[in-house]
Write a protein that holds these residues in place. Structure first.
Motif, PDB file in Angstrom:
ATOM      1  N   GLU A 634       0.820  -1.209   0.000  1.00 52.75           N
ATOM      2  CA  GLU A 634       0.000   0.000   0.000  1.00 52.75           C
ATOM      3  C   GLU A 634       0.857   1.262   0.000  1.00 52.75           C
ATOM      4  OE1 GLU A 634      -3.895  -1.207   2.592  1.00 52.75           O
ATOM      5  OE2 GLU A 634      -2.057  -0.797   3.697  1.00 52.75           O
ATOM      6  N   TRP A 685       3.042   5.121  -6.464  1.00 54.18           N
ATOM      7  CA  TRP A 685       1.635   4.923  -6.805  1.00 54.18           C
ATOM      8  C   TRP A 685       1.090   6.079  -7.653  1.00 54.18           C
ATOM      9  CZ3 TRP A 685       3.893   2.801  -2.594  1.00 54.18           C
ATOM     10  CH2 TRP A 685       3.635   1.443  -2.355  1.00 54.18           C
ATOM     11  N   THR A 689      -2.914   2.853 -10.096  1.00 51.05           N
ATOM     12  CA  THR A 689      -2.754   1.821  -9.067  1.00 51.05           C
ATOM     13  C   THR A 689      -3.329   2.205  -7.716  1.00 51.05           C
ATOM     14  OG1 THR A 689      -0.515   2.714  -8.740  1.00 51.05           O
ATOM     15  CG2 THR A 689      -0.733   0.730 -10.105  1.00 51.05           C
ATOM     16  N   SER A 732     -10.164 -10.469  -6.746  1.00 44.97           N
ATOM     17  CA  SER A 732     -11.043 -10.716  -7.877  1.00 44.97           C
ATOM     18  C   SER A 732     -10.250 -11.270  -9.051  1.00 44.97           C
ATOM     19  CB  SER A 732     -11.741  -9.416  -8.301  1.00 44.97           C
ATOM     20  OG  SER A 732     -12.487  -9.590  -9.480  1.00 44.97           O
ATOM     21  N   PRO A 735     -10.516  -7.049 -13.091  1.00 49.89           N
ATOM     22  CA  PRO A 735     -10.387  -5.713 -12.494  1.00 49.89           C
ATOM     23  C   PRO A 735     -11.741  -5.212 -12.004  1.00 49.89           C
ATOM     24  CG  PRO A 735      -9.290  -5.817 -14.630  1.00 49.89           C
ATOM     25  CD  PRO A 735     -10.074  -7.079 -14.504  1.00 49.89           C
ATOM     26  N   TRP A 744      -8.673   3.111  -2.444  1.00 50.94           N
ATOM     27  CA  TRP A 744      -8.231   1.776  -2.850  1.00 50.94           C
ATOM     28  C   TRP A 744      -6.824   1.840  -3.401  1.00 50.94           C
ATOM     29  CZ3 TRP A 744      -6.685   1.488  -7.899  1.00 50.94           C
ATOM     30  CH2 TRP A 744      -7.209   2.445  -8.786  1.00 50.94           C
ATOM     31  N   THR A 745      -6.152   0.726  -3.311  1.00 52.93           N
ATOM     32  CA  THR A 745      -4.910   0.536  -4.036  1.00 52.93           C
ATOM     33  C   THR A 745      -4.939  -0.864  -4.631  1.00 52.93           C
ATOM     34  OG1 THR A 745      -2.490   0.556  -3.921  1.00 52.93           O
ATOM     35  CG2 THR A 745      -3.641  -0.250  -1.998  1.00 52.93           C
ATOM     36  N   ARG A 746      -4.573  -0.960  -5.896  1.00 52.02           N
ATOM     37  CA  ARG A 746      -4.597  -2.255  -6.584  1.00 52.02           C
ATOM     38  C   ARG A 746      -3.261  -2.964  -6.394  1.00 52.02           C
ATOM     39  NH1 ARG A 746      -5.276  -0.904 -11.895  1.00 52.02           N
ATOM     40  NH2 ARG A 746      -3.119  -1.469 -12.446  1.00 52.02           N
ATOM     41  N   TYR A 753      -6.592  -9.884  -9.181  1.00 45.07           N
ATOM     42  CA  TYR A 753      -6.348  -8.507  -8.766  1.00 45.07           C
ATOM     43  C   TYR A 753      -6.729  -8.375  -7.298  1.00 45.07           C
ATOM     44  CZ  TYR A 753      -6.433  -7.922 -13.810  1.00 45.07           C
ATOM     45  OH  TYR A 753      -6.178  -8.049 -15.146  1.00 45.07           O
ATOM     46  N   TYR A 755      -7.316  -5.694  -4.074  1.00 40.16           N
ATOM     47  CA  TYR A 755      -7.618  -4.298  -3.751  1.00 40.16           C
ATOM     48  C   TYR A 755      -7.619  -4.147  -2.231  1.00 40.16           C
ATOM     49  CZ  TYR A 755      -9.081  -3.877  -8.603  1.00 40.16           C
ATOM     50  OH  TYR A 755      -9.102  -3.875  -9.981  1.00 40.16           O
ATOM     51  N   SER A 773     -19.852  -7.224  -9.168  1.00 43.09           N
ATOM     52  CA  SER A 773     -18.551  -7.821  -9.475  1.00 43.09           C
ATOM     53  C   SER A 773     -18.595  -9.338  -9.528  1.00 43.09           C
ATOM     54  CB  SER A 773     -17.516  -7.389  -8.430  1.00 43.09           C
ATOM     55  OG  SER A 773     -17.468  -5.985  -8.308  1.00 43.09           O
TER      56      SER A 773
END
Length: 920
Positions: A634, A685, A689, A732, A735, A744-746, A753, A755, A773
């Motif tokens: 993160e 970041w 992302t 997930s 995406p 959020w951060t991917r 993916y 998050y 989703s």
């Protein structure tokens, strides 16, 4: 001019097609930092390992290099030329259409507004051949000096300092000096994380030869943990410390009078200036914030150790006085004659894989070509060599100036190549806004989306990526190495040099009929030797006539390597021979230390920015590696616990970090490794992302007046707490499009993916996100209203397709990641996804420590419990720390914690009988 210099070469395909067939593995060079490690890569297995024969690294790779095989996929790649339509969407066009539009657009703007209305912004990750053709087109034929590179953000102060001192941008030493030095001084360098392969050479020297290590930094970094002496200096005070050192060296008669007398000028003026800044140890302590006893220890070590290397990096360069800091360091080495001698030299640790190569060809706006400047003689020389119609007559716009000119409307056409300035420049929000004003905005890149592309690019030109392209790079020790293709170029991607050459031909310019990277390299080498006769240190004329086969087989070689020579020189200037007109080095008197912007009541903290161990720049490549993502997943801000308490921010919580220029939201890490009054945030970041973590937007756009390099490590800032009702994660297979208001951060995870999120959404709002989703009806979930927890999973044929867990305190995700990676989740394991607990949890490895071998904290702690008392012991037991070594400081920290706990337990046991005796 060129016909009699360059050897003919058969055609080499610069467009899509198969690379030369390789019998086993392809020898190439890592695309990350300036160490220039050799790699062996295989197209068949996509394995990438260290090349034992490469003299820069001898088979070692850092965590990033070791994970290169995970980054070779085509997801997110730009594979075809694209043009932005009226509705803002991109549409595919042919190469002919894209190149014609580029050439015609540049010609139109030059005809209307003059050549300086056009600019090119390049990358230190381009190959030398790419740089060369871009620079030749712009400065020789279009006539614009506005060619600059993101190297301006990391190494420009070193360039300026070395040119002032040595007469040229030359690193006088080599990596072997780190093996042979008896004292190594690291200034503004977290080498344990940013140059770990070199740092391990330092540690081996320390362990095997007894070399001493001094670390000078504003932060207590992992590098500092290995130091014999750590000097936690005040921001901006580096030149004061080295001015104090110069004064001390004079007092104890430590100058090399013969070397100074024969090979230098300006010592007395520099010494007088140093005395005005730091006349004594006491005065040095006042300016630097260091203890007098520590300063005295450092000064004596330096004075008494002839074999001393002072290596410096971004902590020195990224300053509004960066050039002065570089010269203050070089002054001490010149005064003691410790330049270009075994184990004795100032040494710049370069940040990018080909920042040096870009500097060699003229990729900086204040350089013309081949280490020549914009003096009349050099302009005429380059004009005649290139047979160029309109060589740029003066220096161009440096990076920050360039984007200011874009904002004013002075620069109307910009071509960005292989970099992401909308995220990486200081005051990045302003830079991003400026891009929308351009009449012509071209981006050459290998990704289809980033902050820069999404700032309004008109044309996207698909470039080959590492593993697909072929050429040369130059590392920190002046060593030229080959990057070789081992993968077929995908789609319609092309080599950058080929794109520039094609545009030049379409603009009607001669001299761009390159048929191969080897053609370009030969011309570059020939220019370096043209009318040189030893006047310029950069001379690779010995390589100007290499055949295609010799170019393909070229072994790593250091420059200079002049015509008729077969071997380059490891070191320079030990016997003088500097690049100035009189052949002497110059001492430079630095200005009095000062930070560009003062703190205020509104912005009472100093923001320092930089890199972390397992990520690189804006994560285009490293961000797709699940292994690298596990270390620090993160965006975060480090803050001293006392500051955190006073400001009401909590460890593991969130905070808004703000400056005059922008703000972002980051996870809080409290640590006493960060000094009070200062905060640190990594740069990696972007909007690709994370939702709100563009640290470049916070950095002040003030620059060194000589080098043009921004002061990225001392921006006044403020921090305020930000609290979300729930934190958590989602995993997930596809995406996710998360709603506004969700932080959020991917994070890259295996076949999916990840998050990490924080938000104030209700259960109903989160349920809507999940339903949008999850395509499966096989769903389990848990809503615990009392604890505020909401977790669940959706499955497709017994494989987890979507997993989520949200709670007031961020739940761990290690178990969920483990089950998400499985091909099948058993019925007995499904409830574990809801609770986050399992009988298997005891076997979980814990937080990742060693990325090279995926070794977690619990494995290391178990090894320590079994008797491992050193990082080497742990390496033998678990392999952790045995490759690049960048995790060794963390391993040693765990050992210290364990030993301290064991010692405390022993003391407690010893105290028990006396307690009982006192009670009887």
């Amino acid at each position: 001019m060129l016909d009699g210099i360059l050897a003919p070469a058969p055609h080499e395909n610069s467009q899509p097609g198969q690379p030369p067939r390789q019998a086993v593995a392809t020898r190439s060079t890592c695309p990350y930092c300036g160490v220039g490690c050799g790699v062996l890569a295989s197209a068949a297995s996509k394995d990438v390992v260290g090349d034992p024969a490469h003299p820069a690294s001898f088979g070692r790779l850092c965590s990033k290099g070791s994970a290169l095989g995970e980054t070779l996929g085509l997801e997110g790649r730009l594979l075809h030329p694209l043009r932005r339509q009226a509705d803002g969407a991109f549409a595919r066009v042919s190469w002919d259409a894209a190149l014609d539009e580029t050439a015609n657009g540049l010609r139109r703007i030059v005809d209307r507004h003059g050549p300086e209305a056009v600019a090119v912004y390049l990358s230190g990750q381009l190959l030398t051949e790419d740089y060369y053709v871009a620079n030749k087109l712009m400065k020789g034929f279009i006539g614009s000096p506005n060619v600059d590179t993101n190297s301006r953000l990391c190494m420009a102060s070193t360039v300026a300092g070395q040119k002032r001192a040595f007469g040229a941008d030359v690193v006088p030493g080599c990596y072997e000096d780190l093996d042979e030095a008896d004292l190594i001084v690291l200034v503004g360098s977290n080498a344990a994380w940013c140059h770990p392969v070199l740092f391990q050479r330092i540690i081996r020297n320390k362990e095997e030869r007894g070399a001493r290590l001094v670390v000078i930094d504003t932060r207590s970094t992992p590098t500092a943990e290995s130091a014999d002496l750590f000097l936690q200096i005040a921001p901006g005070a580096d030149q004061a410390l080295f001015c104090g050192l110069l004064v001390h060296l004079a007092k104890v008669a430590a100058f090399d009078e013969e070397y100074v007398g024969r090979h230098t000028v300006g010592l007395q003026q520099a010494l007088k200036g140093a005395q005005q800044i730091a006349a004594s140890i006491e005065a040095t302590a006042m300016t630097t914030g260091l203890r007098e006893v520590d300063i005295a220890t450092f000064f004596e070590l330096f004075a008494q150790t002839p074999r001393t290397v002072t290596a410096f990096s971004q902590g020195v360069n990224q300053s509004a006085q960066g050039a002065d800091k570089v010269n203050a360091i070089i002054n001490c080495h010149l005064a003691t004659g410790r330049v270009g001698k075994p184990g004795a030299s100032p040494f710049s640790l370069t940040g990018q894989p080909n920042a040096m190569g870009g500097r060699e060809v003229g990729g900086l706006a204040n350089s013309l070509a081949a280490h020549m400047g914009f003096d009349a003689e050099s302009i005429d020389r380059v004009r005649r060599f290139w047979n160029a119609p309109c060589v740029a007559p003066r220096e161009g716009l440096k990076a920050v100036q360039m984007f200011d000119a874009v904002a004013r409307g002075d620069v109307k056409a910009l071509w960005v190549v292989g970099t992401n300035p909308a995220a990486s420049l200081p005051n990045a929000d302003a830079a991003r806004a400026a891009l929308g004003k351009l009449e012509l905005f071209i981006v050459s890149d290998n990704v289809a989306s980033n902050d820069t592309i999404n700032s309004g690019a008109h044309l996207l030109l698909p470039a080959q990526a590492w593993g697909e392209k072929s050429g040369t790079v130059t590392n920190s020790e002046r060593r030229i190495s080959r990057q070789r293709a081992f993968l077929p170029p995908p789609g319609e991607t092309r080599a950058d040099w080929s794109i520039f050459a094609d545009v030049a031909r379409r603009m009607g310019f001669d001299g761009f009929d390159f048929r191969s990277a080897a053609d370009v390299f030969r011309e570059h080498a020939a220019l370096s030797a043209f009318e040189n006769a030893g006047a310029r240190a950069f001379d690779i004329g010995g390589l100007a006539r290499v055949s295609d086969a010799e170019y393909e087989a070229l072994e790593p070689v250091q420059w200079p390597i002049r015509e008729g020579e077969e071997k380059g020189r490891e070191r320079l200037f030990a016997e003088g021979g500097f690049c100035s007109k009189d052949g002497r080095a110059a001492f430079i008197a630095p200005a009095k230390p000062s930070l560009a912007i003062a703190l205020t009541d509104d912005f009472p903290l100093r923001l320092n920015t930089g890199r972390i161990r397992d990520q690189w720049h804006t994560m285009t490549r490293t961000g797709v590696s699940p292994r690298l993502a596990r270390h620090l997943p993160e965006p975060f801000v480090e803050i001293n616990p006392l500051d955190a308490l006073a400001l009401g921010v909590e460890d593991g919580g969130f905070a808004r970090v703000a400056t005059r220029y922008g703000n972002c939201v980051l996870r809080v890490v409290t640590t006493d490794r960060q000094p009070a009054g200062h905060v640190f945030a990594p740069i990696h970041w972007t909007d690709e992302t994370a939702a709100d973590a563009r640290v470049g937007a916070l950095v002040a756009p003030v620059v060194d007046p000589l080098s043009g390099q921004p002061e990225s490590k001392a921006t006044p800032a403020a921090i305020t707490p930000l609290r979300f009702a729930r934190h958590g994660f989602l995993l997930s297979r596809q995406p996710l499009a998360l709603p506004l208001g969700v932080w959020w951060t991917r994070v890259a995870v295996v076949e999916g993916y990840g998050y990490r999120v924080g938000a104030d959404l209700s259960d109903d709002d989160w349920t809507a996100v999940i339903q949008a989703s999850a395509s499966s009806e096989d769903v389990i979930q848990l809503i615990d209203e009392k604890k505020g927890r909401f977790s669940g999973a959706a499955f497709f044929e017994d494989r987890a397709a979507l997993v989520w867990s949200l709670a007031p305190l961020a739940p761990p995700w290690d178990l969920a990641l483990e089950l998400f990676e499985q091909e099948r989740v058993e019925a007995s394991q499904r409830l574990s996804l809801l609770s986050g607990r399992s009988a298997l949890a005891a076997n979980n490895d814990g937080p990742l420590v060693c990325s090279c071998f995926s070794v977690g904290q619990r494995q290391i702690e178990a090894a320590i419990q079994q008797g491992c008392i050193s990082a080497s012991d742990v390496g033998k037991a678990t392999r952790a720390g045995s490759n690049c070594g960048s995790c060794r400081p963390e391993i040693e920290r765990l050992i210290k914690i364990s030993l301290a706990a064991a010692s405390a337990a022993d003391l407690a046991r010893e105290d028990k009988p006396s307690v009982k005796a006192s009670q009887t």
